[in-house]
Design a protein around this motif. Structure first.
Motif, PDB file in Angstrom:
ATOM      1  N   THR A  54       0.871  -1.174   0.000  1.00 46.13           N
ATOM      2  CA  THR A  54       0.000   0.000   0.000  1.00 46.13           C
ATOM      3  C   THR A  54       0.904   1.219   0.000  1.00 46.13           C
ATOM      4  O   THR A  54       1.739   1.374   0.904  1.00 46.13           O
ATOM      5  CB  THR A  54      -0.905   0.028   1.256  1.00 46.13           C
ATOM      6  N   GLY A  55       0.762   2.061  -1.012  1.00 42.61           N
ATOM      7  CA  GLY A  55       1.640   3.213  -1.150  1.00 42.61           C
ATOM      8  C   GLY A  55       1.485   4.235  -0.046  1.00 42.61           C
ATOM      9  O   GLY A  55       0.574   4.166   0.785  1.00 42.61           O
TER      10      GLY A  55
ATOM     11  N   THR B  45       0.504   7.272   2.025  1.00 44.85           N
ATOM     12  CA  THR B  45      -0.618   8.197   2.127  1.00 44.85           C
ATOM     13  C   THR B  45      -0.283   9.188   3.236  1.00 44.85           C
ATOM     14  O   THR B  45       0.301   8.812   4.253  1.00 44.85           O
ATOM     15  CB  THR B  45      -1.960   7.486   2.407  1.00 44.85           C
TER      16      THR B  45
ATOM     17  N   ARG C 125       6.382  11.854  -0.913  1.00 45.58           N
ATOM     18  CA  ARG C 125       5.004  12.268  -1.200  1.00 45.58           C
ATOM     19  C   ARG C 125       4.212  11.083  -1.716  1.00 45.58           C
ATOM     20  O   ARG C 125       4.790  10.063  -2.106  1.00 45.58           O
ATOM     21  CB  ARG C 125       5.029  13.386  -2.235  1.00 45.58           C
ATOM     22  N   GLU C 126       2.921  11.229  -1.737  1.00 49.14           N
ATOM     23  CA  GLU C 126       2.075  10.168  -2.270  1.00 49.14           C
ATOM     24  C   GLU C 126       2.431   9.929  -3.735  1.00 49.14           C
ATOM     25  O   GLU C 126       2.783  10.862  -4.455  1.00 49.14           O
ATOM     26  CB  GLU C 126       0.599  10.541  -2.121  1.00 49.14           C
ATOM     27  N   ASN C 127       2.381   8.690  -4.155  1.00 48.53           N
ATOM     28  CA  ASN C 127       2.618   8.269  -5.543  1.00 48.53           C
ATOM     29  C   ASN C 127       4.066   8.382  -6.007  1.00 48.53           C
ATOM     30  O   ASN C 127       4.338   8.184  -7.192  1.00 48.53           O
ATOM     31  CB  ASN C 127       1.694   9.028  -6.512  1.00 48.53           C
ATOM     32  N   ILE C 128       5.001   8.694  -5.134  1.00 50.77           N
ATOM     33  CA  ILE C 128       6.417   8.726  -5.550  1.00 50.77           C
ATOM     34  C   ILE C 128       6.960   7.310  -5.635  1.00 50.77           C
ATOM     35  O   ILE C 128       7.607   6.946  -6.607  1.00 50.77           O
ATOM     36  CB  ILE C 128       7.257   9.598  -4.588  1.00 50.77           C
TER      37      ILE C 128
ATOM     38  N   PRO D 138       6.177   3.563  -6.191  1.00 46.73           N
ATOM     39  CA  PRO D 138       5.055   2.764  -6.716  1.00 46.73           C
ATOM     40  C   PRO D 138       4.823   1.477  -5.915  1.00 46.73           C
ATOM     41  O   PRO D 138       5.748   0.919  -5.320  1.00 46.73           O
ATOM     42  CB  PRO D 138       5.499   2.436  -8.142  1.00 46.73           C
TER      43      PRO D 138
END
Length: 123
Positions: free
Chosen positions: A43-44, A46, A80-83, A85
């Motif tokens: 889970t990335g 958040t 940060r979020e989505n950096i 994967p």
């Protein structure tokens, strides 16, 4: 009759505003010693809530709940979020949960590829 209703409403508002403060536990429960865990991001990252979070799966198949610094601090560290994967391999460094049956750590550092994110920089 209106006074008890108003008092009840004020109590409810006070309780609701106090909940985030009560949920913020610092390092409590995560003081069983230093831990280094390498695993795959399940889970990335958040940054919602009191602290940033992510989950990683170690080589033994255990899913680790990773607690990062508060969102703004984690963001300033470059994480940060989505950096990172989902599916990427990371290594985290921090403090393990006191319960050996709980795979949880509050971390100071996240390493991914050649990037180092010190969410709690060394003093």
């Amino acid at each position: 009759m209106k006074r008890p209703l108003l008092q009840g409403f004020l109590l409810l508002v006070l309780a609701a505003t106090a909940m985030p403060v009560l949920a913020h536990h610092g390092w409590a429960g995560n003081s069983a010693g230093e831990v280094e865990v390498t695993g795959t991001v399940v889970t990335g990252v958040t940054l919602a809530g009191a602290h940033g979070t992510m989950q990683i799966k170690d080589a033994d198949g255990n899913i680790w709940d990773i607690t990062l610094a508060p969102g703004p601090r984690t963001h300033r560290a470059g994480l940060r979020e989505n950096i990172i994967p989902v599916g990427a391999e990371v290594t985290v460094f921090g403090e393990r949960n006191e319960d050996p049956e709980v795979f949880e750590a509050k971390v100071r550092r996240v390493v991914w590829q050649d990037q180092v994110f010190d969410v709690y920089p060394p003093e």
